[in-house]
Design an enzyme around this catalytic site. Structure first.
Site, PDB file in Angstrom:
ATOM      1  N   ASN A   4       0.863  -1.182   0.000  1.00 53.36           N
ATOM      2  CA  ASN A   4       0.000   0.000   0.000  1.00 53.36           C
ATOM      3  C   ASN A   4       0.904   1.238   0.000  1.00 53.36           C
ATOM      4  OD1 ASN A   4      -1.864   2.001   0.426  1.00 53.36           O
ATOM      5  ND2 ASN A   4      -2.411   1.366   2.504  1.00 53.36           N
ATOM      6  N   LYS A  59       0.043   4.238  -0.347  1.00 56.16           N
ATOM      7  CA  LYS A  59      -0.634   5.435   0.200  1.00 56.16           C
ATOM      8  C   LYS A  59      -0.387   6.636  -0.727  1.00 56.16           C
ATOM      9  CE  LYS A  59      -0.227   3.299   4.669  1.00 56.16           C
ATOM     10  NZ  LYS A  59      -0.226   3.426   6.111  1.00 56.16           N
ATOM     11  N   HIS A  74      -9.766   1.488   4.607  1.00 54.94           N
ATOM     12  CA  HIS A  74      -8.508   1.670   5.350  1.00 54.94           C
ATOM     13  C   HIS A  74      -8.741   2.671   6.486  1.00 54.94           C
ATOM     14  CE1 HIS A  74      -4.400   2.678   6.348  1.00 54.94           C
ATOM     15  NE2 HIS A  74      -4.032   1.578   5.715  1.00 54.94           N
ATOM     16  N   GLU A  88      -7.030   5.001   7.565  1.00 48.48           N
ATOM     17  CA  GLU A  88      -6.686   6.402   7.241  1.00 48.48           C
ATOM     18  C   GLU A  88      -7.841   7.086   6.515  1.00 48.48           C
ATOM     19  OE1 GLU A  88      -2.981   5.527   5.349  1.00 48.48           O
ATOM     20  OE2 GLU A  88      -2.053   5.122   7.295  1.00 48.48           O
ATOM     21  N   GLU A 126      -5.776  -4.758  10.744  1.00 44.14           N
ATOM     22  CA  GLU A 126      -4.775  -3.721  10.945  1.00 44.14           C
ATOM     23  C   GLU A 126      -5.095  -2.931  12.210  1.00 44.14           C
ATOM     24  OE1 GLU A 126      -2.609  -2.508   7.173  1.00 44.14           O
ATOM     25  OE2 GLU A 126      -4.462  -1.360   7.173  1.00 44.14           O
ATOM     26  N   GLY A 134       2.056   2.510  10.736  1.00 45.81           N
ATOM     27  CA  GLY A 134       3.017   3.595  10.557  1.00 45.81           C
ATOM     28  C   GLY A 134       3.726   4.029  11.826  1.00 45.81           C
ATOM     29  N   SER A 137       2.953  -1.880  10.521  1.00 47.82           N
ATOM     30  CA  SER A 137       4.407  -1.879  10.770  1.00 47.82           C
ATOM     31  C   SER A 137       5.088  -3.212  10.446  1.00 47.82           C
ATOM     32  CB  SER A 137       4.706  -1.453  12.206  1.00 47.82           C
ATOM     33  OG  SER A 137       4.333  -0.093  12.390  1.00 47.82           O
TER      34      SER A 137
END
Ligand code: PGA
Length: 243
Positions: free
Chosen positions: A8, A10, A90, A92, A162, A168, A203
């Site tokens: 991904n 991003k 996701h 985010e 996740e 991250g 991560s």
């Protein structure tokens, strides 16, 4: 069973030239024993050589086919570009774009109907996890219930577990807890007659990848930051291949 490794990207990299560079390196990744999926930003999808040996994924999709939906991209547009996978929900997007479970359910339903492989992301925030894994399971159970409303066909369905706090941050989940939650996801969906593949994300790097990928219940990994570092990413793919 082949492990699935999803990159991904991003909102990276910053230029087309850098994206070309990453794609050139990716062509050298041997992945016969791995299902490798690369999800670049929309505008870089056109740069991908369709014969490069990996699958192409998008980071988002819209639920309508066409019309007055400024900024959105349809399933047919994605398929035109050779996209066969799409990330949906996701954390985010949930956080920065205010995506709700209702919206995610519409996107997921559309993606599956269009024949795309849909990677649904679920995971708990830190406040929930500090109360224990059973609270986390409850949180994820609710997400699954809402996001998968009406979904009866698991053929192209993939779930990515996740934990939000692990994304991250460099602090991946511990493999035992991740496994416990992946098993919970599998069991709760099996009771609905759904048997999707379940990935771990958060991560993942070349040092911890084996601790997740070596578990037979964990079908692969969703890799963010480390997928932009080709040396690191190649190592992760190699680990997945060797398992
Ligand atoms: P990360 O991102 O590997 O950088 O933690 C994972 C993801 O958001 O999919």
């Amino acid at each position: 069973m082949k492990k699935i490794i999803v990159a991904n990207w991003k909102m990276n990299p910053e230029s087309e030239a850098q994206a070309e560079e990453l794609l050139k390196e990716l062509k050298k990744v041997h992945e016969r024993e791995v299902e490798l999926v690369i999800c670049p930003p929309f505008q870089y999808l056109v740069l991908v050589d369709k014969k490069a040996g990996f699958r192409l994924g998008a980071q988002d999709i819209f639920w309508e086919d066409k019309g007055a939906y400024t900024g959105e991209v349809s399933s047919a547009m994605l398929e035109d570009l050779g996209v066969s996978y799409v990330i949906v929900g996701h954390s985010e997007r949930r956080k920065w774009l205010g995506e709700t479970d209702k919206m995610i359910n519409k996107k997921l339903t559309k993606a599956l109907k269009a024949g795309l492989h849909a990677i649904l992301c679920v995971g708990e925030p830190i406040e929930t996890r500090t109360e224990g894994t059973s609270r986390a399971k409850h949180f994820i159970g609710m997400q699954l219930e809402e996001d998968l409303k009406g979904v009866k066909d698991d053929r192209n369905l993939i779930i990515a577990y996740e934990p939000v706090w692990a994304i991250g941050t460099g602090k991946s989940d511990n493999p035992e807890d991740a496994l416990d939650i992946v098993q919970y996801i599998k069991e709760s969906l099996a009771s609905r007659g759904l048997y999707p593949k379940v990935l771990y994300g958060g991560s993942v790097n070349s040092k911890n990848a084996a601790t997740f990928l070596s578990r037979k219940e964990i079908d692969g990994a969703l890799v963010g930051g480390a997928s932009l570092d080709m040396e690191e990413f190649k190592k992760i793919v190699k680990i997945a291949e060797s398992i």
